[in-house]
Design a protein around this motif. Structure first.
Motif, mmCIF file in Angstrom:
data_model
loop_
_atom_site.group_PDB
_atom_site.id
_atom_site.type_symbol
_atom_site.label_atom_id
_atom_site.label_comp_id
_atom_site.label_asym_id
_atom_site.label_seq_id
_atom_site.Cartn_x
_atom_site.Cartn_y
_atom_site.Cartn_z
ATOM 1 N N SER A 236 0.812 -1.216 0.071
ATOM 2 C CA SER A 236 0.097 0.043 -0.153
ATOM 3 C C SER A 236 0.841 1.406 -0.021
ATOM 4 N N ARG B 100 -1.761 12.199 1.719
ATOM 5 C CA ARG B 100 -1.876 12.101 3.151
ATOM 6 C C ARG B 100 -2.670 13.446 3.664
ATOM 7 N N ARG C 190 -10.211 13.361 11.588
ATOM 8 C CA ARG C 190 -8.999 13.427 12.546
ATOM 9 C C ARG C 190 -9.155 14.638 13.663
ATOM 10 N N GLU D 51 -4.052 7.668 7.647
ATOM 11 C CA GLU D 51 -3.211 8.567 6.869
ATOM 12 C C GLU D 51 -3.888 9.530 6.052
ATOM 13 N N ILE D 52 -5.353 9.064 5.501
ATOM 14 C CA ILE D 52 -5.916 9.504 4.375
ATOM 15 C C ILE D 52 -7.295 9.900 4.657
ATOM 16 N N ARG D 53 -7.607 9.822 6.101
ATOM 17 C CA ARG D 53 -8.990 10.115 6.562
ATOM 18 C C ARG D 53 -9.349 11.598 6.471
ATOM 19 N N ASP E 59 -1.451 2.885 6.816
ATOM 20 C CA ASP E 59 -2.787 2.588 6.976
ATOM 21 C C ASP E 59 -3.882 3.583 6.794
ATOM 22 N N ASP E 60 -5.319 3.485 6.891
ATOM 23 C CA ASP E 60 -6.164 4.320 6.369
ATOM 24 C C ASP E 60 -6.242 5.692 7.281
ATOM 25 N N TYR F 258 0.007 3.732 1.849
ATOM 26 C CA TYR F 258 0.246 4.405 3.039
ATOM 27 C C TYR F 258 0.190 3.307 3.991
ATOM 28 N N ARG G 286 5.671 5.320 10.212
ATOM 29 C CA ARG G 286 5.063 6.092 9.022
ATOM 30 C C ARG G 286 6.145 6.762 8.181
#
Length: 415
Positions: free
Chosen positions: A2, A309, A16, A9-11, A6-7, A4, A114
């Motif tokens: 991937s 991100r 957030r 990083e892109i929420r 995990d997810d 990223y 990360r």
């Protein structure tokens, strides 16, 4: 693999922000109950109401000199660590000295995974780690981050350059982690010894400046080097990311941190884009740091990162924020200049320039007015003298540089 880690990083950035500030009041209540230093420091605040950046900004910034003083009185952690969580911990000593614990039972205590993933270092990579593994946490900080990202690690440590080259030539690492300049030392020594380190194609560096010319040289030698911003107290605060194979400007803030930029010498956040001191709040139950002043200057980048991100981006390290300066035998503090600005009608920002006039110190306060505002220079001169107990003149400037500098000491100490 991937793009990223995990997810998270892109929420959505608003999700957030809501998640962080839903979590914060309970966390503050817990540390107030379990950690004496935080119980004392937060006693005047209704922590259940700290649900926004505006509410958080009411809590004073904890700066390193204050933490060091507390640690000297109550060694090693100044009553700011949870003793019940330190069984099996490591204790580190950083310059100062400042003491930091690494609690047991956390695979990525400093949040480095990360940064390694964003640098393309992950499962299948072998990392040659050349930061110190003793006394200070640098080596283990990168070591645990690399392994949490799925990579394997050779803990080379510092020094013994020839032995490090021989080891790297034998086990063929694919990545380097350490300070920016030591990679060049390794590569140059390898050339001198006739050793082949061409297996190293990636790098993640910290603990020093990665100058553009240095990055370009590494790229010419076949190594794509990225950098992260870290402190011994907080771990990995932010890291660079790639887009179309090239490093992007600025750094992405790590997840599970609340980052603010405040005017140097004060507790007050500045507007996005303005340079100030980087202040961080973490959620480390063993060693929580709430509004911890790093002493480093940075600024927020408003534009979203092209890498995808979605977290806040900062410009990275832009110098030191501690500008307290002695003039005519008396200290002048950025807080005093901030007081003059607040009490002066029409002033947007100010910078005190300290220089020498013959054999004497002199002060000139450069003030930038708000748009269309009228400024009374004579009144500001009187206020400057009243606040600092020192005489200085005032000059009105069309604009001042956006570099976070409140006190500019231009005296030549070599003469």
């Amino acid at each position: 693999m991937s793009k990223y880690l995990d997810d998270l990083e892109i929420r959505d950035p608003r999700s957030r922000e809501r998640a962080l500030f839903r979590r914060l009041p309970k966390f503050l209540a817990e540390i107030s109950e379990t950690i004496p230093g935080w119980k004392q420091r937060l006693r005047k605040f209704e922590v259940a109401t700290v649900r926004s950046r505006e509410a958080l900004a009411q809590i004073p910034v904890l700066r390193k000199p204050e933490l060091m003083e507390a640690q000297q009185k109550k060694p090693p952690f100044g009553n700011f660590a949870n003793k019940a969580m330190l069984a099996g911990a490591r204790y580190f000593m950083s310059p100062g000295p400042v003491w930091e614990p690494q609690a047991a039972g956390h695979d990525d205590h400093w949040g480095g995974a990360r940064a390694f993933h964003a640098a393309g270092i992950m499962k299948g990579d072998l990392v040659h780690c050349s930061l110190s593994y003793h006394m200070t946490p640098g080596g283990l900080m990168l070591d645990t981050g690399a392994r949490a990202a799925g990579a394997s690690v050779f803990p080379a440590g510092i020094g013994n350059t020839e032995a490090q080259v021989e080891a790297a030539a034998a086990i063929r690492p694919t990545a380097y982690a350490g300070t920016p300049d030591f990679l060049k030392i390794l590569l140059d020594k390898a050339s001198e010894m006739g050793a082949d380190l061409s297996s190293i194609r990636k790098g993640l560096v910290s603990g020093g400046a990665l100058f553009p010319s240095m990055r370009d040289e590494y790229r010419e030698r076949g190594v794509n080097v990225m950098q992260c911003y870290a402190t011994a107290d907080l771990g990995i605060i932010a890291y660079e990311s790639l887009h179309r194979g090239r490093p992007l400007p600025g750094m992405v803030v790590n997840e599970n941190l609340i980052v603010e930029i405040v005017r140097p010498g004060t507790d007050e956040p500045v507007a996005h884009g303005e340079v100030g001191e980087l202040v961080v709040t973490n959620f480390n139950p063993a060693y929580p740091l709430i509004r911890f002043g790093t002493g480093d200057l940075s600024a927020v980048l408003d534009e979203p990162s092209p890498c995808g991100r979605t977290n806040l981006r900062i410009k990275g390290w832009m110098g030191r924020a501690d500008q307290r300066t002695k003039v005519k035998g008396m200290f002048v503090d950025p807080k005093q200049i901030d007081e003059v600005v607040k009490k002066s009608r029409g002033v947007a920002r100010a910078r005190l320039v300290v220089s020498r006039s013959g054999t004497n110190d002199s002060m000139v306060l450069h003030v930038e007015p708000h748009k269309d505002a009228s400024i009374d220079g004579a009144a500001i001169e009187k206020l400057l003298a009243a606040v600092t107990k020192l005489k200085g003149s005032v000059e009105i400037a069309d604009s001042l540089p956006n570099d976070g500098k409140v006190i500019d000491d231009q005296r030549d100490y070599s003469k």
